[in-house]
Scaffold this motif. Sequence first.
Motif, PDB file in Angstrom:
ATOM      1  N   TRP A 246       0.979  -1.098  -0.018  1.00 20.81           N
ATOM      2  CA  TRP A 246       0.030   0.005   0.005  1.00 20.81           C
ATOM      3  C   TRP A 246       0.852   1.200   0.074  1.00 20.81           C
ATOM      4  CZ3 TRP A 246      -5.365   1.153  -0.074  1.00 20.81           C
ATOM      5  CH2 TRP A 246      -5.655   2.472   0.309  1.00 20.81           C
ATOM      6  N   SER A 247       0.613   2.118  -0.909  1.00 17.16           N
ATOM      7  CA  SER A 247       1.322   3.472  -0.992  1.00 17.16           C
ATOM      8  C   SER A 247       0.630   4.513  -0.059  1.00 17.16           C
ATOM      9  CB  SER A 247       1.449   3.833  -2.352  1.00 17.16           C
ATOM     10  OG  SER A 247       1.940   5.439  -2.277  1.00 17.16           O
ATOM     11  N   VAL A 248       1.322   5.022   1.028  1.00 15.78           N
ATOM     12  CA  VAL A 248       0.762   5.863   2.064  1.00 15.78           C
ATOM     13  C   VAL A 248       0.604   7.153   1.303  1.00 15.78           C
ATOM     14  CG1 VAL A 248       0.992   6.971   4.298  1.00 15.78           C
ATOM     15  CG2 VAL A 248       1.833   4.693   3.850  1.00 15.78           C
ATOM     16  N   ARG A 249       1.314   7.531   0.707  1.00 17.94           N
ATOM     17  CA  ARG A 249       0.815   9.131  -0.051  1.00 17.94           C
ATOM     18  C   ARG A 249      -0.151   9.111  -0.937  1.00 17.94           C
ATOM     19  NH1 ARG A 249       3.456  12.261  -4.451  1.00 17.94           N
ATOM     20  NH2 ARG A 249       4.655  10.641  -4.949  1.00 17.94           N
ATOM     21  N   HIS A 250      -0.190   7.970  -1.626  1.00 19.57           N
ATOM     22  CA  HIS A 250      -1.470   7.659  -2.999  1.00 19.57           C
ATOM     23  C   HIS A 250      -2.491   7.233  -2.396  1.00 19.57           C
ATOM     24  CE1 HIS A 250       3.003   7.898  -5.022  1.00 19.57           C
ATOM     25  NE2 HIS A 250       2.384   8.961  -5.676  1.00 19.57           N
ATOM     26  N   GLY A 251      -2.255   6.516  -1.518  1.00 17.44           N
ATOM     27  CA  GLY A 251      -3.622   5.814  -1.357  1.00 17.44           C
ATOM     28  C   GLY A 251      -3.962   4.600  -2.214  1.00 17.44           C
ATOM     29  N   GLY A 252      -3.757   3.225  -2.010  1.00 13.07           N
ATOM     30  CA  GLY A 252      -4.005   2.502  -2.866  1.00 13.07           C
ATOM     31  C   GLY A 252      -2.847   1.191  -2.933  1.00 13.07           C
ATOM     32  N   VAL A 253      -3.242  -0.031  -3.371  1.00 11.93           N
ATOM     33  CA  VAL A 253      -2.298  -0.945  -3.176  1.00 11.93           C
ATOM     34  C   VAL A 253      -1.700  -0.895  -4.659  1.00 11.93           C
ATOM     35  CG1 VAL A 253      -2.209  -3.553  -3.669  1.00 11.93           C
ATOM     36  CG2 VAL A 253      -3.539  -2.520  -1.869  1.00 11.93           C
ATOM     37  N   VAL A 254      -0.688  -0.728  -4.634  1.00 10.07           N
ATOM     38  CA  VAL A 254       0.210  -0.559  -5.895  1.00 10.07           C
ATOM     39  C   VAL A 254       1.070  -1.631  -6.589  1.00 10.07           C
ATOM     40  CG1 VAL A 254       0.386   1.812  -5.518  1.00 10.07           C
ATOM     41  CG2 VAL A 254       2.325   0.680  -4.762  1.00 10.07           C
ATOM     42  N   GLY A 255       1.188  -2.707  -5.681  1.00  6.94           N
ATOM     43  CA  GLY A 255       1.944  -3.850  -6.199  1.00  6.94           C
ATOM     44  C   GLY A 255       1.940  -4.949  -5.111  1.00  6.94           C
ATOM     45  N   PHE A 256       2.795  -6.027  -5.279  1.00  7.35           N
ATOM     46  CA  PHE A 256       2.538  -6.988  -4.489  1.00  7.35           C
ATOM     47  C   PHE A 256       4.123  -7.557  -4.246  1.00  7.35           C
ATOM     48  CE2 PHE A 256       2.124  -8.985  -8.500  1.00  7.35           C
ATOM     49  CZ  PHE A 256       2.907 -10.104  -8.695  1.00  7.35           C
ATOM     50  N   VAL A 257       4.580  -8.089  -2.996  1.00  7.66           N
ATOM     51  CA  VAL A 257       5.921  -8.511  -2.613  1.00  7.66           C
ATOM     52  C   VAL A 257       6.443  -9.621  -3.815  1.00  7.66           C
ATOM     53  CG1 VAL A 257       7.488  -9.485  -0.965  1.00  7.66           C
ATOM     54  CG2 VAL A 257       5.607  -7.996  -0.449  1.00  7.66           C
ATOM     55  N   LYS A 258       7.621  -9.728  -4.301  1.00  8.47           N
ATOM     56  CA  LYS A 258       8.190 -10.455  -5.284  1.00  8.47           C
ATOM     57  C   LYS A 258       9.079 -11.203  -4.784  1.00  8.47           C
ATOM     58  CE  LYS A 258       9.921 -12.325  -8.824  1.00  8.47           C
ATOM     59  NZ  LYS A 258      10.359 -13.585  -8.261  1.00  8.47           N
ATOM     60  N   ALA A 259      10.304 -10.570  -4.058  1.00  8.06           N
ATOM     61  CA  ALA A 259      11.390 -11.334  -3.752  1.00  8.06           C
ATOM     62  C   ALA A 259      12.103 -10.420  -2.717  1.00  8.06           C
ATOM     63  CB  ALA A 259      12.506 -11.468  -5.085  1.00  8.06           C
ATOM     64  N   SER A 260      13.030 -11.131  -2.011  1.00  9.58           N
ATOM     65  CA  SER A 260      13.755 -10.692  -0.964  1.00  9.58           C
ATOM     66  C   SER A 260      15.221 -10.480  -1.516  1.00  9.58           C
ATOM     67  CB  SER A 260      13.678 -11.314   0.367  1.00  9.58           C
ATOM     68  OG  SER A 260      14.988 -10.720   1.193  1.00  9.58           O
ATOM     69  N   GLU A 261      15.973  -9.588  -1.132  1.00  9.87           N
ATOM     70  CA  GLU A 261      17.416  -9.320  -1.425  1.00  9.87           C
ATOM     71  C   GLU A 261      18.334 -10.138  -0.430  1.00  9.87           C
ATOM     72  OE1 GLU A 261      18.602  -5.215  -1.385  1.00  9.87           O
ATOM     73  OE2 GLU A 261      17.375  -4.734  -3.054  1.00  9.87           O
ATOM     74  N   ASN A 262      17.944 -10.167   0.763  1.00  9.65           N
ATOM     75  CA  ASN A 262      18.673 -10.886   1.746  1.00  9.65           C
ATOM     76  C   ASN A 262      17.552 -11.605   2.745  1.00  9.65           C
ATOM     77  OD1 ASN A 262      20.548 -12.262   3.629  1.00  9.65           O
ATOM     78  ND2 ASN A 262      22.063 -11.072   2.663  1.00  9.65           N
ATOM     79  N   LEU A 263      17.430 -12.725   2.991  1.00 13.01           N
ATOM     80  CA  LEU A 263      16.430 -13.304   4.008  1.00 13.01           C
ATOM     81  C   LEU A 263      16.974 -12.935   5.500  1.00 13.01           C
ATOM     82  CD1 LEU A 263      15.465 -16.493   2.348  1.00 13.01           C
ATOM     83  CD2 LEU A 263      14.126 -14.421   2.546  1.00 13.01           C
ATOM     84  N   ASP A 264      18.247 -12.998   5.641  1.00 12.59           N
ATOM     85  CA  ASP A 264      18.653 -12.580   6.881  1.00 12.59           C
ATOM     86  C   ASP A 264      19.292 -11.141   7.349  1.00 12.59           C
ATOM     87  OD1 ASP A 264      18.739 -15.445   6.965  1.00 12.59           O
ATOM     88  OD2 ASP A 264      20.409 -15.695   6.131  1.00 12.59           O
ATOM     89  N   SER A 265      19.143 -10.245   6.680  1.00 19.55           N
ATOM     90  CA  SER A 265      19.260  -9.075   6.828  1.00 19.55           C
ATOM     91  C   SER A 265      18.345  -7.897   6.496  1.00 19.55           C
ATOM     92  CB  SER A 265      20.630  -8.699   6.565  1.00 19.55           C
ATOM     93  OG  SER A 265      20.692  -8.557   5.046  1.00 19.55           O
ATOM     94  N   ALA A 266      18.323  -6.799   6.873  1.00 20.64           N
ATOM     95  CA  ALA A 266      17.097  -5.665   6.608  1.00 20.64           C
ATOM     96  C   ALA A 266      17.818  -5.169   5.443  1.00 20.64           C
ATOM     97  CB  ALA A 266      17.393  -4.819   7.646  1.00 20.64           C
ATOM     98  N   GLN A 267      17.790  -5.853   4.290  1.00 20.93           N
ATOM     99  CA  GLN A 267      18.248  -5.175   2.682  1.00 20.93           C
ATOM    100  C   GLN A 267      17.042  -4.969   1.901  1.00 20.93           C
ATOM    101  OE1 GLN A 267      21.421  -7.464   1.275  1.00 20.93           O
ATOM    102  NE2 GLN A 267      22.789  -7.030   3.087  1.00 20.93           N
ATOM    103  N   GLY A 268      15.928  -5.160   2.504  1.00 16.99           N
ATOM    104  CA  GLY A 268      14.735  -4.859   1.527  1.00 16.99           C
ATOM    105  C   GLY A 268      14.475  -5.828   0.637  1.00 16.99           C
ATOM    106  N   GLY A 269      13.639  -5.525  -0.685  1.00 18.09           N
ATOM    107  CA  GLY A 269      13.225  -6.490  -1.608  1.00 18.09           C
ATOM    108  C   GLY A 269      13.013  -5.803  -2.780  1.00 18.09           C
ATOM    109  N   ALA A 270      12.074  -6.625  -3.660  1.00 20.32           N
ATOM    110  CA  ALA A 270      11.492  -6.248  -5.000  1.00 20.32           C
ATOM    111  C   ALA A 270      10.226  -6.268  -4.803  1.00 20.32           C
ATOM    112  CB  ALA A 270      12.175  -6.913  -6.187  1.00 20.32           C
ATOM    113  N   ILE A 271       9.248  -5.292  -5.450  1.00 20.42           N
ATOM    114  CA  ILE A 271       7.846  -5.554  -5.693  1.00 20.42           C
ATOM    115  C   ILE A 271       7.578  -5.403  -7.111  1.00 20.42           C
ATOM    116  CG2 ILE A 271       5.930  -4.020  -4.751  1.00 20.42           C
ATOM    117  CD1 ILE A 271       7.664  -5.099  -2.527  1.00 20.42           C
ATOM    118  N   ALA A 272       6.543  -6.168  -7.462  1.00 15.77           N
ATOM    119  CA  ALA A 272       6.205  -6.201  -8.865  1.00 15.77           C
ATOM    120  C   ALA A 272       4.714  -5.258  -8.701  1.00 15.77           C
ATOM    121  CB  ALA A 272       5.641  -7.637  -9.132  1.00 15.77           C
TER     122      ALA A 272
END
Length: 623
Positions: free
Chosen positions: A162-188
Amino acid sequence: MPVHADIDDLLRAAAAAVSADRPGADRIGTAFRITPDYAVTAAHVAHAAGGRVRLVFGADSACTATVVVASPPPADGSRWGFDDLAVLRIDNPSRVWAPCVLMAEPVLTAQDELLVCALNPTYVDRVMEIYHGYRVRDMHPRFFTIDGDRSVIQGMSGAPVWSVRHGGVVGFVKASENLDSAQGGAIAYLLDGLRVGARTLYDEIVTAHDAYHHDDHTWVDRLVGAEAPVRRWLVELQGRLAEIATPAERRVPVGLVDELFRDSFLPDMADLLTLRDLAEYLGTESQNPTFDLARFCALAPKHLPVDPAVAHGLGELPKKMLLPRDYPQFERRFLATRQETPDVTVLFGIIVPEEGPRLDERAPIPHRFELARKSGDQEIITLEPAGRCASYDHAKRELKYALDVALSTIEKPRDAVEIVVALPDDRLGEDPLYEWRRTDERPFSKFRMRLRRSSTWEKSSEQIAELDARWNRLRGHGADGLVWLGCADPRARALPTLQGVFADADPPDGVAVTEPPTAAVLTASASNALPITLWRTEGCPSHPEGAPECDGSVFRTALAARLADHPPTDWYSAIWHQQRDHEHSEERDLFWRKIICVLDVPGQSRRRPPPLAGPGAMRREWL
């Protein structure tokens, strides 16, 4: 940064844990409901669960679902790409109490704040949680990346973002960069993914989604911040468009796009599958979204065969969208009934052969030209006295010069210009008579040429009646109302055999020729008052015996496939839209710009491109 009130609760209720449809199966990912009948997850989650899945929404709302569309899995041993979307059809949707998320397609920027509702598989119960603190890091054509205070972990795949600024679901979680650290991920991207991965269901899905949120304002009522008013208007407008009866009527008319973007670059039509996509584009990518959405509402009914209730609903929206002080001027510009834009300048030119005896019958026939001008509602005035010239070529050069002088006096940035030229029938197939831009290369806001097919300005009453009848039949018959003349068709070579085609009980309403037409084709198209005449500008180099296809038949097949979604009455605008594409490409230069299309309606004729081009005139320097 605004916080949308109670969106957490709605997002949590709309998301579901995904497992295989068998007793004791582990929860392995996340899905979310997008319409009453459909949910979405990542394709790799659906693939791991099998063709049937179990969805658990909240505490007491569980159901089964079938995977109806999914991106194909990668080859053995390789990773999933970014085509990673699966659509699930929910069994017995009336028994599922989960809400449908509000989808959006805004222009994201770095540091936009995001919410994610996803499965947390860390605990034995594998619970659903809301994750705060993620932000957009960078955008890419098919996905965007995020950073946050914690990593993207297993179980979050397929979760709504969900985009807080725009108001709406903009994508879905696709992948993680690193499952063991706080390195974010990719959203489709969500809507783009549906357009690509679920194209056959796209219209059904977005129409049901828009109708749902038009009736249920739970999501939009909780939006806050600067973007909230535009999203509310989009939900209202897209809900109105969802009332249009058929998918064919919800397609984007090329004429509407041309009118909306007359003074700006056109959007990518591949992203505009339905009218709601065009509205979404105007509401998220224009500099003045409220005004442009109001303009959409005012102009769309003129291009759509919608029922009166939908047209009335669209027409009422601008009054609600715009400030009271701005609406009267808007109404005068876009809603008032007008016959013609008053600031159009029309230049009338004509070249005709001179009558009378000649001393040398072998010498060129003398011709004369005339030029007149009409500005707005003023009377037509003669600009050049009738000039007698020794030949047609001489008359054409003189008329070009006279047009140059007249056009050079029109310098207002938004001037609209139209040139109407009448030529002898035997001169219609020659090189373009005229193409003009200002010396500083600025185009007019409107510039078109109309070519009369004879030396008379208007058709006779009988020709107009015949043309009206053919237009009405063409609307009903569609592409079946056209007759295609192949390269070796003898009817394209002799006027008597061609005229016989129109003497049948069910004559055609248009002619399409797979190579440059003969004089007989042009004569028949003029004398039979056809709404549409279309041809290639190049002929086949040869027709070897026994060959399955020649260039002409390949052209016909390719053109029919490209124009399958457009009725013949829209072919002219569809072809012109492709020909005016700003990007150089083989598709534009070697296919679309090798087509001449003449559209004939009572009182006018138009030919594009280039202005006044005829068969064989598409030389390299014109591309």
